[in-house]
Design a protein around this motif. Structure first.
Motif, PDB file in Angstrom:
ATOM      1  N   ARG A  48      17.646  60.240  65.119  1.00 17.61           N
ATOM      2  CA  ARG A  48      17.491  58.969  64.415  1.00 17.61           C
ATOM      3  C   ARG A  48      18.815  58.213  64.507  1.00 17.61           C
ATOM      4  NH1 ARG A  48      16.087  59.977  58.417  1.00 17.61           N
ATOM      5  NH2 ARG A  48      14.247  60.910  59.374  1.00 17.61           N
ATOM      6  N   SER A  49      18.747  56.928  64.703  1.00 15.61           N
ATOM      7  CA  SER A  49      19.980  56.148  64.805  1.00 15.61           C
ATOM      8  C   SER A  49      20.693  56.095  63.454  1.00 15.61           C
ATOM      9  CB  SER A  49      19.669  54.730  65.290  1.00 15.61           C
ATOM     10  OG  SER A  49      18.761  54.089  64.407  1.00 15.61           O
ATOM     11  N   PHE A  50      22.001  55.941  63.497  1.00 12.74           N
ATOM     12  CA  PHE A  50      22.824  55.930  62.292  1.00 12.74           C
ATOM     13  C   PHE A  50      22.803  54.533  61.674  1.00 12.74           C
ATOM     14  CE2 PHE A  50      27.253  55.819  60.398  1.00 12.74           C
ATOM     15  CZ  PHE A  50      26.914  56.580  59.286  1.00 12.74           C
ATOM     16  N   PRO A  51      22.315  54.393  60.409  1.00 13.39           N
ATOM     17  CA  PRO A  51      22.196  53.060  59.806  1.00 13.39           C
ATOM     18  C   PRO A  51      23.508  52.531  59.239  1.00 13.39           C
ATOM     19  CG  PRO A  51      21.407  54.706  58.286  1.00 13.39           C
ATOM     20  CD  PRO A  51      21.769  55.442  59.545  1.00 13.39           C
ATOM     21  N   GLY A  52      24.532  53.372  59.170  1.00 11.21           N
ATOM     22  CA  GLY A  52      25.796  52.959  58.577  1.00 11.21           C
ATOM     23  C   GLY A  52      26.040  53.663  57.258  1.00 11.21           C
ATOM     24  N   LEU A  53      27.324  53.841  56.912  1.00  7.00           N
ATOM     25  CA  LEU A  53      27.664  54.547  55.677  1.00  7.00           C
ATOM     26  C   LEU A  53      27.201  53.795  54.437  1.00  7.00           C
ATOM     27  CD1 LEU A  53      31.234  56.005  56.316  1.00  7.00           C
ATOM     28  CD2 LEU A  53      29.087  57.252  56.024  1.00  7.00           C
ATOM     29  N   ASP A  54      27.160  52.475  54.507  1.00  5.20           N
ATOM     30  CA  ASP A  54      26.725  51.723  53.332  1.00  5.20           C
ATOM     31  C   ASP A  54      25.286  52.067  52.971  1.00  5.20           C
ATOM     32  OD1 ASP A  54      25.788  50.597  55.657  1.00  5.20           O
ATOM     33  OD2 ASP A  54      26.044  48.516  55.005  1.00  5.20           O
ATOM     34  N   VAL A  55      24.412  52.160  53.963  1.00  5.25           N
ATOM     35  CA  VAL A  55      23.020  52.532  53.708  1.00  5.25           C
ATOM     36  C   VAL A  55      22.943  53.958  53.182  1.00  5.25           C
ATOM     37  CG1 VAL A  55      20.758  52.929  54.752  1.00  5.25           C
ATOM     38  CG2 VAL A  55      22.121  50.946  55.435  1.00  5.25           C
ATOM     39  N   GLY A  56      23.667  54.881  53.831  1.00  2.00           N
ATOM     40  CA  GLY A  56      23.616  56.279  53.424  1.00  2.00           C
ATOM     41  C   GLY A  56      24.155  56.509  52.025  1.00  2.00           C
ATOM     42  N   ILE A  57      25.276  55.888  51.692  1.00  2.00           N
ATOM     43  CA  ILE A  57      25.882  56.083  50.367  1.00  2.00           C
ATOM     44  C   ILE A  57      24.992  55.511  49.269  1.00  2.00           C
ATOM     45  CG2 ILE A  57      27.814  55.382  48.908  1.00  2.00           C
ATOM     46  CD1 ILE A  57      29.597  55.597  51.381  1.00  2.00           C
ATOM     47  N   LEU A  58      24.469  54.317  49.484  1.00  2.00           N
ATOM     48  CA  LEU A  58      23.598  53.719  48.468  1.00  2.00           C
ATOM     49  C   LEU A  58      22.320  54.538  48.280  1.00  2.00           C
ATOM     50  CD1 LEU A  58      23.969  49.906  49.278  1.00  2.00           C
ATOM     51  CD2 LEU A  58      24.816  51.129  47.263  1.00  2.00           C
ATOM     52  N   THR A  59      21.776  55.050  49.369  1.00  2.00           N
ATOM     53  CA  THR A  59      20.572  55.872  49.255  1.00  2.00           C
ATOM     54  C   THR A  59      20.870  57.156  48.500  1.00  2.00           C
ATOM     55  OG1 THR A  59      19.794  54.996  51.367  1.00  2.00           O
ATOM     56  CG2 THR A  59      18.718  56.977  50.537  1.00  2.00           C
ATOM     57  N   ALA A  60      21.997  57.792  48.804  1.00  2.00           N
ATOM     58  CA  ALA A  60      22.367  59.034  48.127  1.00  2.00           C
ATOM     59  C   ALA A  60      22.593  58.800  46.634  1.00  2.00           C
ATOM     60  CB  ALA A  60      23.623  59.611  48.777  1.00  2.00           C
ATOM     61  N   ALA A  61      23.330  57.747  46.291  1.00  5.78           N
ATOM     62  CA  ALA A  61      23.582  57.449  44.881  1.00  5.78           C
ATOM     63  C   ALA A  61      22.294  57.074  44.155  1.00  5.78           C
ATOM     64  CB  ALA A  61      24.604  56.319  44.766  1.00  5.78           C
ATOM     65  N   GLY A  62      21.436  56.299  44.815  1.00  6.88           N
ATOM     66  CA  GLY A  62      20.156  55.926  44.201  1.00  6.88           C
ATOM     67  C   GLY A  62      19.288  57.136  43.926  1.00  6.88           C
ATOM     68  N   GLN A  63      19.295  58.101  44.838  1.00  3.10           N
ATOM     69  CA  GLN A  63      18.533  59.332  44.630  1.00  3.10           C
ATOM     70  C   GLN A  63      19.008  60.056  43.377  1.00  3.10           C
ATOM     71  OE1 GLN A  63      16.106  61.077  47.032  1.00  3.10           O
ATOM     72  NE2 GLN A  63      15.744  62.036  45.040  1.00  3.10           N
ATOM     73  N   ALA A  64      20.332  60.205  43.234  1.00  2.00           N
ATOM     74  CA  ALA A  64      20.877  60.920  42.084  1.00  2.00           C
ATOM     75  C   ALA A  64      20.564  60.201  40.776  1.00  2.00           C
ATOM     76  CB  ALA A  64      22.390  61.084  42.257  1.00  2.00           C
ATOM     77  N   ILE A  65      20.731  58.884  40.759  1.00  2.00           N
ATOM     78  CA  ILE A  65      20.455  58.120  39.529  1.00  2.00           C
ATOM     79  C   ILE A  65      18.979  58.204  39.170  1.00  2.00           C
ATOM     80  CG2 ILE A  65      20.442  55.803  38.536  1.00  2.00           C
ATOM     81  CD1 ILE A  65      22.918  55.202  40.255  1.00  2.00           C
ATOM     82  N   ALA A  66      18.106  58.073  40.161  1.00  2.00           N
ATOM     83  CA  ALA A  66      16.667  58.152  39.893  1.00  2.00           C
ATOM     84  C   ALA A  66      16.295  59.529  39.359  1.00  2.00           C
ATOM     85  CB  ALA A  66      15.885  57.844  41.169  1.00  2.00           C
ATOM     86  N   ASP A  67      16.894  60.584  39.912  1.00  2.00           N
ATOM     87  CA  ASP A  67      16.560  61.942  39.464  1.00  2.00           C
ATOM     88  C   ASP A  67      16.957  62.170  38.014  1.00  2.00           C
ATOM     89  OD1 ASP A  67      15.545  62.479  41.933  1.00  2.00           O
ATOM     90  OD2 ASP A  67      17.231  63.704  42.625  1.00  2.00           O
ATOM     91  N   VAL A  68      18.155  61.776  37.640  1.00  2.00           N
ATOM     92  CA  VAL A  68      18.591  62.012  36.267  1.00  2.00           C
ATOM     93  C   VAL A  68      17.835  61.115  35.295  1.00  2.00           C
ATOM     94  CG1 VAL A  68      20.524  60.376  36.208  1.00  2.00           C
ATOM     95  CG2 VAL A  68      20.625  62.473  34.859  1.00  2.00           C
ATOM     96  N   ALA A  69      17.505  59.880  35.712  1.00  2.00           N
ATOM     97  CA  ALA A  69      16.727  58.990  34.844  1.00  2.00           C
ATOM     98  C   ALA A  69      15.324  59.546  34.629  1.00  2.00           C
ATOM     99  CB  ALA A  69      16.661  57.591  35.448  1.00  2.00           C
ATOM    100  N   ALA A  70      14.716  60.099  35.690  1.00  2.00           N
ATOM    101  CA  ALA A  70      13.392  60.713  35.550  1.00  2.00           C
ATOM    102  C   ALA A  70      13.457  61.905  34.608  1.00  2.00           C
ATOM    103  CB  ALA A  70      12.876  61.142  36.920  1.00  2.00           C
TER     104      ALA A  70
END
Length: 689
Positions: free
Chosen positions: A59-81
């Motif tokens: 898969r092509s690399f979307p950039g660190l900005d996409v990866g970091i935001l996705t990773a942080a969003g996952q963590a926030i969504a998990d703890v909020a759930a």
């Protein structure tokens, strides 16, 4: 602050500045540490890994900005759930509410946490819909400039769709949290929250690779139970941090929840480790190190749970120990969430194990044809239904034991029926029938009819609701318990709506035509989670139908016996028509799916013909047996009513016949006056002019 048997002083303690300010510094430090453990690991792994995970997945690399935001969003969504589900469960089962108005939600702290938690969860899920569109397609945010690129990328991946489900679920919870006043108002948000938690999980890492049927079931249980257990712990910590009391009578419930959930979570995580590592060593991959780290946090949570239970049993629990235990648990939970979110950023070893087409769709091989010997001897445990059956039978037997210790009787036949119903469920899902239910349509229909027509008949004869009501009592001096919860649920308007005979009939009969003739079946068979969802649907639809007809438990909208008979007779032709269509139809249902499998022993036409015959006979025969059982119940009820009326007459308690005789006397007197004709003024009755 110490634990107390009631929460009468909650408001006073909550508004006491001394109580709050005394530990405000500790709370801030603890919150900062937990936030760091949640938010740092996922982006850190993303930064350190760079484009490597994307290269491994071609898969092509979307950039660190996409990866970091996705990773942080996952963590926030998990703890909020987690916080959202913890607030829901606390309000439902861990409130110190007692008395006549115990069903009223008078818990401003938990409701506020529910509103904030679900709002944050919805916001994070909405962001994840956008982030995963780019991350899972390997595209940078610059693609937004291209017309219609967003809609195309949305359709190209399962994750944005899964997070859309989570977004809708979180919005349902948030909307209800703003208006609910009664206990039953939390039941729909709880169901929605479960779907919201599971949606991104079932399409993630556990969906692919050999043995993914085991991994998927383990992931489902782990996700739900960690959200429940850790969420309740976090809510208890929030309550303590705000200066409120923790009821001594609620603590045993929390310990019971943790004992069950943590046991299952440990087992599920061991199974997931075996599945994800796929024969590699713990130290041979990033995933192995992440699993070890997560186990450390899980061990801390289990150890603190055992310690807190021990000091509670010895009556040595106090404010300082409680704060330390809950603080340590909060730190460990934050670490667990952070590492779990980080695990989604790197593909595990099982991604790269060579797999056959059967393993891609099913998780296992089905090289042998489904002969009777294979069907009865080639077992493959269905973890989802196996654990569900064990839990259901255990609860039933504990309730029966409680009833008998009290000196009350419970019919053995009902116990046998309940246990037998779950034995049928386990047999058809874990034997060779369950193993071959996906690759062979005829076997699938045998499993379908067993879950929809046979097992529910036995389960409704067990009378689980009646048993729970009889084995428990409502005590206004104690927090609301099982008896109160069941009673409130039975009077819930939504349950009365669900038990509407027309809705139950449409669900029971319409499921066949809607599922198999619309293309849904062919799409669902490609995914293990969807196959399991279908099986759960079959079981619930059958339980609702037979619960209205021959169930021991009184449904919210009971039918008269003549209505029950008409209900069953009306359903019989639809099963026959469905079976005939399958046997005579020219189109093969889910043909593309079966062609993908390309099994050498498969005969699609013969299999569909068998499935039609099973649907016909499997629908008619059980319904005929139900009619016989209904006739027996009708006869027994009439005899019971006759005996009760005789007892009332003998005791002089029934004046129905006296009222009837008095009515006849009045009618006779009225007729006599009409025969003698009208009276003239000034004359006497019986004389002539």
């Amino acid at each position: 602050m110490t634990t107390a048997p009631s929460t009468q002083n909650d408001a006073a303690r909550a508004n006491d500045p001394v109580v709050i300010n005394r530990r405000s510094g500790v709370v801030r430090t603890l919150a900062a540490l937990c936030a760091g453990l949640v938010l740092v690991p996922p982006p850190l792994v993303t930064i350190l890994a760079g484009p490597a995970p994307y290269d491994l997945l071609r898969r092509s690399f979307p950039g660190l900005d996409v990866g970091i935001l996705t990773a942080a969003g996952q963590a926030i969504a998990d703890v909020a759930a987690m916080v959202t589900i913890g607030a829901l469960l606390t309000l439902l089962f861990f409130r110190d509410a007692r008395g006549r108005n115990a069903d009223l939600l008078r818990s401003p702290l938990e409701l506020k946490v529910l509103q904030i938690g679900s709002g944050v969860w919805a916001s994070a899920a909405g962001a994840m819909v956008v982030f995963t569109i780019f991350d899972n397609n390997g595209q940078p945010f610059a693609r937004l400039e291209i017309s219609r690129a967003l809609s195309f990328l949305y359709e190209a991946s399962s994750f944005p769709k899964a997070w859309t489900v989570t977004l809708l679920a979180a919005l349902v919870v948030f909307f209800f949290s703003m208006f609910i006043e009664h206990w039953t108002g939390l039941l729909i948000p709880l169901w929605a929250a479960c779907f919201g938690v599971l949606a991104p999980v079932v399409v993630g890492q556990i969906l692919v690779g050999p043995e993914h049927d085991f991994g998927s079931d383990a992931g489902i249980y782990q996700s739900l139970l960690t959200s429940a257990a850790f969420g309740v712990i976090l809510l208890a910590g929030i309550r303590v941090a705000s200066g409120r009391l923790v009821s001594v009578e609620i603590l045993p419930r929390i310990f019971l929840l943790l004992a069950f959930t943590l046991t299952v979570v440990v087992g599920a995580d061991l199974l997931l480790a075996w599945f994800k590592l796929a024969g590699t060593g713990f130290l041979d991959s990033v995933t192995g190190w992440q699993i070890i780290t997560r186990w450390i946090f899980l061990a801390i949570i289990c150890g603190l749970t055992m310690y807190s239970w021990s000091i509670w049993r010895r009556r040595r629990i106090n404010e300082k120990r409680l704060v330390r235990v809950l603080g340590g648990m909060a730190i460990a939970i934050a670490g667990w969430v952070g590492v779990t979110a980080a695990m989604t950023r790197f593909p595990p070893p099982h991604y790269f194990v060579p797999t056959s087409i059967s393993q891609v769709f099913l998780g296992f091989e089905v090289n042998e044809s489904p002969t009777p010997l294979v069907l009865f001897t080639h077992w493959r445990p269905n973890i989802l239904f196996l654990l569900l059956a064990v839990a259901a039978v255990t609860v039933y037997l504990v309730a029966v034991s409680t009833l008998r210790r009290r000196g009350d009787a419970w019919p053995v036949g009902r116990t046998v029926a309940w246990v037998s119903g779950w034995v049928v469920v386990v047999f058809v899902t874990s034997s060779g029938f369950g193993k071959y239910s996906a690759p062979d349509f005829g076997i699938h229909m045998i499993v379908h009819m067993s879950l929809n027509m046979l097992a529910p008949i036995l389960l409704v004869m067990g009378g689980i609701v009646t048993l729970l009501l009889r084995s428990t009592k409502s005590n206004p001096k104690l927090p609301a318990g099982i008896h109160d919860w069941v009673t409130w649920a039975l009077h819930w308007r939504v349950l009365r709506f669900i038990y509407n005979p027309l809705i139950v009939f449409a669900l029971f009969v319409g499921s066949y035509y809607g599922l198999y003739f619309s293309g849904i079946f062919g799409e669902y068979m490609r995914f293990h989670w969807a196959h399991q969802f279908m099986n759960v649907h079959f079981l619930i639809a059958g339980y609702l139908f037979y619960g209205l007809v021959i169930g021991v438990d009184r449904p919210p909208r009971p039918l008269p016996h003549i209505g029950k008979l008409g209900f069953v007779l009306a359903a019989m032709p639809f099963h026959a028509f469905f079976g005939v269509i399958l046997m005579s139809g020219g189109d093969i249902i889910a043909e593309n799916f079966y062609r993908y499998l390309a099994l050498p022993w498969a005969d699609l036409k013969a299999s569909q013909y068998l499935g039609g015959g099973v649907a016909w006979a499997g629908g008619e025969i059980p319904l005929l047996l139900v009619i016989i059982a209904l006739g027996v119940q009708w006869s027994r009820q009439d005899a019971k009513d006759a005996r009760r009326k005789d007892r009332h007459l003998d005791a002089g308690l029934d004046d129905e016949f006296d009222d009837y005789n008095r009515m006849l006397e009045k009618l006779s007197a009225r007729q006599a006056r009409n025969v003698r004709g009208p009276q003239l003024p000034g004359t006497k009755e019986g004389t002539s002019s």
